[in-house]
Design a protein around this motif. Sequence first.
Motif, PDB file in Angstrom:
ATOM      1  N   LEU A 177      -1.189   2.415  -5.692  1.00 37.92           N
ATOM      2  CA  LEU A 177      -1.850   2.119  -4.421  1.00 37.92           C
ATOM      3  C   LEU A 177      -1.823   3.276  -3.415  1.00 37.92           C
ATOM      4  CD1 LEU A 177      -0.994  -1.648  -3.864  1.00 37.92           C
ATOM      5  CD2 LEU A 177      -3.077  -0.618  -4.786  1.00 37.92           C
ATOM      6  N   ALA A 199       0.821  -1.215   0.000  1.00 39.32           N
ATOM      7  CA  ALA A 199       0.000   0.000   0.000  1.00 39.32           C
ATOM      8  C   ALA A 199       0.855   1.264   0.000  1.00 39.32           C
ATOM      9  CB  ALA A 199      -0.943  -0.001   1.197  1.00 39.32           C
ATOM     10  N   MET A 241      -7.778  -3.773  -0.986  1.00 42.01           N
ATOM     11  CA  MET A 241      -6.748  -4.312  -1.870  1.00 42.01           C
ATOM     12  C   MET A 241      -7.085  -5.738  -2.284  1.00 42.01           C
ATOM     13  SD  MET A 241      -3.175  -2.870  -0.301  1.00 42.01           S
ATOM     14  CE  MET A 241      -2.274  -4.243  -0.947  1.00 42.01           C
ATOM     15  N   PRO A 291      -5.216   4.200   5.757  1.00 39.69           N
ATOM     16  CA  PRO A 291      -4.469   3.049   5.234  1.00 39.69           C
ATOM     17  C   PRO A 291      -5.222   1.742   5.451  1.00 39.69           C
ATOM     18  CG  PRO A 291      -3.018   4.461   6.499  1.00 39.69           C
ATOM     19  CD  PRO A 291      -4.426   4.947   6.728  1.00 39.69           C
ATOM     20  N   ALA A 299      -7.955   1.428   2.866  1.00 43.03           N
ATOM     21  CA  ALA A 299      -7.380   1.096   1.559  1.00 43.03           C
ATOM     22  C   ALA A 299      -6.890  -0.349   1.538  1.00 43.03           C
ATOM     23  CB  ALA A 299      -6.237   2.048   1.222  1.00 43.03           C
ATOM     24  N   LEU A 300      -6.284  -0.789   2.630  1.00 38.33           N
ATOM     25  CA  LEU A 300      -5.801  -2.171   2.710  1.00 38.33           C
ATOM     26  C   LEU A 300      -6.964  -3.152   2.625  1.00 38.33           C
ATOM     27  CD1 LEU A 300      -3.158  -1.603   5.488  1.00 38.33           C
ATOM     28  CD2 LEU A 300      -2.665  -2.473   3.198  1.00 38.33           C
TER      29      LEU A 300
END
Length: 164
Positions: free
Chosen positions: A34, A28, A153, A146, A149-150
């Motif tokens: 990313l 990330a 993924m 984060p 977003a993770l």
Amino acid sequence: MNPVPDDDLTTIRVDPFLPHPPATVRRALTEPGLPAGWQMPGSEDFRLEGAHRYTPTSVPRPGTNVSGSADVRVPAFAAERMVSVRWADADGSGSVHRTITWTLEQEGRRARLFLVHEGFDPDDPAQMMARKIMDGGRRPHVMRAPGSALDRMPCGSAHTECRA
């Protein structure tokens, strides 16, 4: 990491614990495209290459010397655990230069992500206002963004597991 007192007006420090393996957090932070999922617009141009430059944007903040556009370069990185970017406001005044360093440390099977945002001038009222705004936004944003977003993924055989 060396602890710095909260009264250090030159620096913002945040260190969220993330329920993801370090390899996933590393992706990330460093994989092209990313970082844009959780950093400023324009971060999709980030590349983990020495001296690479990109131009993220944000909302201009009157009274803070933050124009809303930054000239960012990557002066240092250790691909497995650290990325540092040198940030200058793109307004051309040359008055604002800061360094943001992300350091990843493994804690068990999960990760802690340290953010150190340095370079605020305690004698400059505009920079102290910018620090106040950024510190207020960095803490909840760095704790939440984060991880969010993770969670989005893709996982699978081509990538490490996304959750520990």
